[in-house]
Scaffold this motif. Structure first.
Motif, short mmCIF file in Angstrom:
data_model
loop_
_atom_site.label_atom_id
_atom_site.label_comp_id
_atom_site.label_asym_id
_atom_site.label_seq_id
_atom_site.Cartn_x
_atom_site.Cartn_y
_atom_site.Cartn_z
N ASP A 21 0.87 -1.17 0.00
CA ASP A 21 0.00 0.00 0.00
C ASP A 21 0.91 1.22 0.00
O ASP A 21 1.44 1.61 1.04
N LEU A 22 1.12 1.81 -1.19
CA LEU A 22 2.07 2.91 -1.33
C LEU A 22 1.66 4.17 -0.58
O LEU A 22 2.47 5.04 -0.32
N SER A 23 0.41 4.29 -0.19
CA SER A 23 -0.02 5.47 0.55
C SER A 23 0.55 5.47 1.96
O SER A 23 0.50 6.48 2.65
N ARG A 24 1.11 4.37 2.39
CA ARG A 24 1.66 4.28 3.74
C ARG A 24 3.19 4.30 3.76
O ARG A 24 3.79 4.15 4.80
N ILE A 25 3.83 4.50 2.62
CA ILE A 25 5.29 4.55 2.57
C ILE A 25 5.73 6.01 2.69
O ILE A 25 5.21 6.89 2.01
N PHE A 26 6.68 6.25 3.57
CA PHE A 26 7.19 7.60 3.79
C PHE A 26 8.70 7.53 3.83
O PHE A 26 9.27 6.72 4.55
N VAL A 27 9.36 8.37 3.06
CA VAL A 27 10.82 8.45 3.08
C VAL A 27 11.18 9.77 3.75
O VAL A 27 10.74 10.83 3.35
N ASN A 28 11.99 9.69 4.78
CA ASN A 28 12.31 10.86 5.58
C ASN A 28 13.54 11.57 5.03
O ASN A 28 14.65 11.22 5.35
N TYR A 29 13.31 12.55 4.19
CA TYR A 29 14.38 13.42 3.73
C TYR A 29 14.08 14.81 4.25
O TYR A 29 13.44 15.62 3.60
N SER A 30 14.53 15.07 5.45
CA SER A 30 14.16 16.30 6.14
C SER A 30 15.19 17.42 6.02
O SER A 30 14.90 18.54 6.42
N LYS A 31 16.36 17.17 5.49
CA LYS A 31 17.40 18.20 5.42
C LYS A 31 16.91 19.43 4.65
O LYS A 31 17.22 20.56 5.01
N ARG A 32 16.14 19.22 3.60
CA ARG A 32 15.66 20.34 2.79
C ARG A 32 14.76 21.29 3.57
O ARG A 32 14.53 22.41 3.16
N HIS A 33 14.27 20.85 4.73
CA HIS A 33 13.37 21.68 5.53
C HIS A 33 14.07 22.41 6.67
O HIS A 33 13.44 23.18 7.39
N LEU A 34 15.36 22.19 6.85
CA LEU A 34 16.09 22.89 7.91
C LEU A 34 16.26 24.36 7.53
O LEU A 34 16.58 24.68 6.38
N PRO A 35 16.06 25.28 8.47
CA PRO A 35 16.11 26.72 8.14
C PRO A 35 17.41 27.15 7.45
O PRO A 35 17.36 27.88 6.46
N ASP A 36 18.55 26.71 7.95
CA ASP A 36 19.82 27.13 7.34
C ASP A 36 19.93 26.64 5.90
O ASP A 36 20.39 27.37 5.02
N LEU A 37 19.53 25.41 5.63
CA LEU A 37 19.63 24.87 4.27
C LEU A 37 18.59 25.51 3.35
O LEU A 37 18.85 25.72 2.16
N LYS A 38 17.42 25.84 3.88
CA LYS A 38 16.43 26.58 3.08
C LYS A 38 16.95 27.98 2.75
O LYS A 38 16.74 28.48 1.65
N ASN A 39 17.66 28.59 3.70
CA ASN A 39 18.23 29.92 3.46
C ASN A 39 19.26 29.89 2.35
O ASN A 39 19.36 30.83 1.57
N ILE A 40 20.04 28.82 2.28
CA ILE A 40 21.03 28.72 1.21
C ILE A 40 20.34 28.74 -0.15
O ILE A 40 20.78 29.42 -1.07
N LYS A 41 19.22 28.04 -0.27
CA LYS A 41 18.49 28.05 -1.54
C LYS A 41 18.01 29.47 -1.85
O LYS A 41 18.13 29.94 -2.97
N GLU A 42 17.49 30.15 -0.85
CA GLU A 42 17.02 31.51 -1.07
C GLU A 42 18.16 32.44 -1.47
O GLU A 42 18.01 33.31 -2.33
N ILE A 43 19.31 32.27 -0.85
CA ILE A 43 20.47 33.09 -1.20
C ILE A 43 20.86 32.86 -2.66
O ILE A 43 21.12 33.81 -3.40
N THR A 44 20.88 31.61 -3.10
CA THR A 44 21.27 31.33 -4.49
C THR A 44 20.26 31.87 -5.48
O THR A 44 20.62 32.25 -6.59
N LYS A 45 18.99 31.94 -5.08
CA LYS A 45 17.95 32.43 -5.99
C LYS A 45 17.90 33.96 -6.05
O LYS A 45 17.58 34.53 -7.08
N SER A 46 18.18 34.63 -4.93
CA SER A 46 17.90 36.06 -4.87
C SER A 46 19.14 36.95 -4.74
O SER A 46 19.01 38.13 -4.53
N SER A 47 20.29 36.40 -4.86
CA SER A 47 21.50 37.21 -4.64
C SER A 47 22.17 37.56 -5.96
O SER A 47 21.81 37.06 -7.02
N ASN A 48 23.16 38.41 -5.85
CA ASN A 48 23.95 38.75 -7.03
C ASN A 48 25.23 37.93 -7.10
O ASN A 48 26.21 38.36 -7.67
N LEU A 49 25.22 36.74 -6.52
CA LEU A 49 26.37 35.84 -6.63
C LEU A 49 26.43 35.19 -8.00
O LEU A 49 27.43 34.60 -8.36
N GLY A 50 25.36 35.28 -8.76
CA GLY A 50 25.32 34.68 -10.09
C GLY A 50 24.97 33.21 -10.05
O GLY A 50 24.65 32.64 -9.01
#
Length: 186
Positions: A6-35
């Motif tokens: 029953d695939l509706s009950r399978i969960f893979v825990n990839y939580s790193k993408r939800h950590l504030p510091d790692l989310k901030n890195i994505k925002e920095i790469t999207k909104s900065s003038n670092l290119g």
């Protein structure tokens, strides 16, 4: 067979993408003038492909919003484990190549003495460095002094770094550095 589950009950825990510091890195790469991002190096100490490295492979997918088109890896041979060969968590190195031209390199070899994860992102006009376990982030636009932000010493990672993203690294604003205290002022 997978179809028997029953695939509706399978969960893979990839939580790193939800950590504030790692989310901030994505925002920095999207909104900065670092290119544009050119390359990413992630050093993950003390091995552990399944337990730790897989989370950073998922984080790369989140950060870059694309999956690799080519993956090359060198893994240690399996060795006997108290729980059996199926539970061996390999160590090694892995290179990921993306259609956008970005390359990523993950080093999860056992030659590191601890599990201190460090992420280095080389951009067209500067770099971002993040030390996960010591909780500090360095943003270094080309031709400027690096901005160092420590989320443990300075409280929460979301407050000061958001100000850096919006006021300091925005391509539409004058690029200057400020202190942490100045970054907290609205």
């Amino acid at each position: 067979k997978l179809s028997e589950f029953d695939l509706s009950r399978i969960f893979v825990n990839y939580s790193k993408r939800h950590l504030p510091d790692l989310k901030n890195i994505k925002e920095i790469t999207k909104s900065s003038n670092l290119g544009a991002i050119h390359s990413i190096n992630i050093s993950i100490g003390n091995g552990e492909l399944a337990m730790i490295t897989s989370h950073y492979i998922d984080y790369l997918k989140y950060l870059l919003n694309e999956t690799p088109i080519n993956v090359q890896a060198i893994l240690s041979p399996p060795k006997e484990n108290i729980r059996g060969l199926n539970y061996e968590d390999n160590n090694g190195v892995c290179s990921l190549f993306y259609e956008s031209g970005i390359t990523a390199f993950l080093n999860f070899s056992k030659n590191h003495s601890n599990k201190n994860v460090q992420i280095f992102i080389k951009c067209q006009k500067g770099y971002i460095f993040f030390d996960e376990y010591q909780s500090y982030l360095i943003i270094s636009p080309q031709g400027m002094a690096p901005f160092v932000y420590n989320s443990i010493e300075q409280g929460t990672s979301a407050i000061g770094i958001k100000r850096v993203i919006s006021d300091i690294l925005s391509p539409n604003k004058l690029t200057t550095m400020c202190s942490y205290e100045d970054a907290l002022e609205v």
